[in-house]
Design a protein around this motif. Structure first.
Motif, mmCIF file in Angstrom:
data_model
loop_
_atom_site.group_PDB
_atom_site.id
_atom_site.type_symbol
_atom_site.label_atom_id
_atom_site.label_comp_id
_atom_site.label_asym_id
_atom_site.label_seq_id
_atom_site.Cartn_x
_atom_site.Cartn_y
_atom_site.Cartn_z
ATOM 1 N N LEU A 246 20.241 4.584 -3.624
ATOM 2 C CA LEU A 246 19.955 6.004 -3.494
ATOM 3 C C LEU A 246 19.337 6.574 -4.772
ATOM 4 N N ALA A 247 19.768 6.068 -5.929
ATOM 5 C CA ALA A 247 19.239 6.563 -7.206
ATOM 6 C C ALA A 247 17.758 6.237 -7.351
ATOM 7 N N ILE A 248 17.335 5.085 -6.860
ATOM 8 C CA ILE A 248 15.910 4.725 -6.935
ATOM 9 C C ILE A 248 15.082 5.701 -6.098
ATOM 10 N N GLY A 249 15.555 5.999 -4.880
ATOM 11 C CA GLY A 249 14.843 6.970 -4.045
ATOM 12 C C GLY A 249 14.836 8.351 -4.670
ATOM 13 N N GLN A 250 15.969 8.775 -5.201
ATOM 14 C CA GLN A 250 16.064 10.086 -5.844
ATOM 15 C C GLN A 250 15.165 10.153 -7.080
ATOM 16 N N MET A 251 15.098 9.051 -7.830
ATOM 17 C CA MET A 251 14.255 9.016 -9.021
ATOM 18 C C MET A 251 12.794 9.292 -8.673
ATOM 19 N N ILE A 252 12.324 8.684 -7.592
ATOM 20 C CA ILE A 252 10.934 8.865 -7.177
ATOM 21 C C ILE A 252 10.679 10.333 -6.804
ATOM 22 N N VAL A 253 11.652 10.944 -6.114
ATOM 23 C CA VAL A 253 11.524 12.357 -5.753
ATOM 24 C C VAL A 253 11.506 13.231 -7.000
ATOM 25 N N ILE A 254 12.400 12.966 -7.935
ATOM 26 C CA ILE A 254 12.468 13.765 -9.159
ATOM 27 C C ILE A 254 11.209 13.603 -9.996
ATOM 28 N N LEU A 255 10.612 12.418 -9.969
ATOM 29 C CA LEU A 255 9.364 12.200 -10.704
ATOM 30 C C LEU A 255 8.286 13.196 -10.282
ATOM 31 N N THR A 256 8.330 13.629 -9.021
ATOM 32 C CA THR A 256 7.304 14.536 -8.498
ATOM 33 C C THR A 256 7.705 16.011 -8.607
ATOM 34 N N LYS A 257 8.684 16.303 -9.478
ATOM 35 C CA LYS A 257 9.175 17.672 -9.689
ATOM 36 C C LYS A 257 9.959 18.226 -8.495
ATOM 37 N N CYS A 258 10.577 17.354 -7.728
ATOM 38 C CA CYS A 258 11.376 17.784 -6.576
ATOM 39 C C CYS A 258 12.796 17.237 -6.735
ATOM 40 N N ILE A 259 13.633 17.523 -5.757
ATOM 41 C CA ILE A 259 14.988 16.969 -5.710
ATOM 42 C C ILE A 259 15.398 16.846 -4.257
ATOM 43 N N ASP A 260 16.181 15.810 -3.942
ATOM 44 C CA ASP A 260 16.620 15.573 -2.568
ATOM 45 C C ASP A 260 18.147 15.587 -2.523
ATOM 46 N N LEU A 261 18.703 16.711 -2.066
ATOM 47 C CA LEU A 261 20.151 16.850 -1.980
ATOM 48 C C LEU A 261 20.701 16.381 -0.627
ATOM 49 N N SER A 262 19.820 15.887 0.231
ATOM 50 C CA SER A 262 20.256 15.494 1.572
ATOM 51 C C SER A 262 20.504 13.996 1.706
ATOM 52 N N VAL A 263 20.402 13.235 0.601
ATOM 53 C CA VAL A 263 20.489 11.777 0.716
ATOM 54 C C VAL A 263 21.839 11.315 1.264
ATOM 55 N N ALA A 264 22.936 11.934 0.825
ATOM 56 C CA ALA A 264 24.256 11.508 1.302
ATOM 57 C C ALA A 264 24.437 11.863 2.782
ATOM 58 N N ALA A 265 23.914 13.015 3.198
ATOM 59 C CA ALA A 265 23.997 13.406 4.608
ATOM 60 C C ALA A 265 23.118 12.500 5.464
#
Length: 327
Positions: free
Chosen positions: A50-69
């Motif tokens: 999940l951290a790898i996916g979140q890292m890619i999102v954060i790299l683009t100035k975004c954040i994904d709070l729905s990963v656990a859901a």
């Protein structure tokens, strides 16, 4: 050379993990036994994915709070499919999990791209929606171990060369996305869009489209993790992985991924996840309640963000000084 090594987040984090292991080993030497460390890595593998996916999102100035859901909904769907059709091959279950996770990631990406809704608002909303859907399709009921087929539960536990399949999935994912981010056009686009969106636009990159693909990848990894999580722990319910998105963000920030975008590595995200994984596994050993993990994760985020912000300001001052000397 020494200054460059000591200023590297990956080196410092590796040192912090080593010190943490050494401190625990002074009281419980068996904690650092190779077999136990392999178990710690295996326990941390879902967080790494999940951290790898979140890292890619954060790299683009975004954040994904729905990963656990996303993980929870995918896990529940795959568990219910297995209960209804026990003969469905694991390969098909994996395909369903990744596909469903990808669709949820695409939904986030489309809302950010086409509707220009702030990512934190989009993913807070979809996080709630996904959790609600779990309740609707399951009627609030659990899917327990005795209802799942043996093949469904065996996949993440099956050992290859002494490591469970779950660990190998994490290792292969780390290798694959290290290559994607450093050797492909898409990987460079993630950094360019997060580092300087206006310059990226001038070079022909579409910021929204790049962010869409970042959310899509994050969703796919969350979907994959959903099946692996449910099959490994042999249970599925509405609140599965509740609050886990905090650990995912913490792993990224601790690993040096800048919430301002454009800065971070797969290695940093992995080390951030391992740091939290060691803490989580060490807390019960040293008789500290695991519930402190949430407090530690929150504190780690604040400290890491402060360190990242200070590092950015220092770099800015150095650039200005260089410019003054050049003038």
């Amino acid at each position: 050379m020494f200054h460059r090594l000591t200023s590297s987040r990956e080196v410092l984090l590796s040192g912090a993990i080593a010190v943490l292991l050494a401190l625990v080993a002074t009281r419980f030497p068996s904690f650092v036994a190779p077999s136990n460390l392999a178990d710690v890595f295996n326990d941390t593998s879902p967080l790494i994915l999940l951290a790898i996916g979140q890292m890619i999102v954060i790299l683009t100035k975004c954040i994904d709070l729905s990963v656990a859901a996303n993980l929870a909904l995918t896990g529940m769907v795959t568990a219910m499919i297995n209960v209804a059709y026990p003969g469905v091959p694991v390969a098909v279950i994996l395909l369903v999990a990744i596909s469903l996770g990808t669709l949820m990631g695409m939904l986030n990406g489309l809302l950010v791209w086409k509707r220009t809704i702030p990512p934190i608002v989009v993913t807070l909303g979809t996080m709630t929606i996904f959790r609600g859907i779990i309740f609707l399709i399951s009627d609030g009921k659990w899917v327990n171990s005795h209802e799942m087929s043996n093949a469904f539960k065996a996949f993440p536990r099956a050992e290859i060369l002494g490591l469970p399949t779950l660990s190998w999935v994490a290792i292969l994912t780390v290798i694959a996305f290290s290559v994607v981010l450093t050797r492909t056009t898409l990987g460079r686009a993630f950094y360019a869009v997060g580092g300087n969106p206006h310059a990226a636009t001038y070079t022909g990159l579409e910021v929204g489209r790049t962010q869409f693909w970042a959310f899509t990848i994050s969703g796919a990894l969350a979907g994959l993790t959903g099946y692996l999580w449910v099959s490994r722990y042999a249970v599925a319910y509405v609140d599965i992985a509740g609050g886990f998105e905090l650990d995912v963000v913490a792993a990224c920030v601790i690993g040096g991924i800048s919430i301002a975008g454009g800065i971070g590595t797969v290695g940093g995200a992995v080390l951030g996840a391992l740091f939290l994984g060691v803490i989580k596994n060490a807390l019960p050993v040293v008789n500290i309640s695991p519930f402190w993990q949430l407090a530690i994760s929150g504190a780690a985020i604040i400290i890491a963000v402060a360190v990242n912000a200070r590092a950015s300001r220092t770099k800015g001052r150095i650039i200005l000084k260089s410019a003054e000397h050049a003038a």
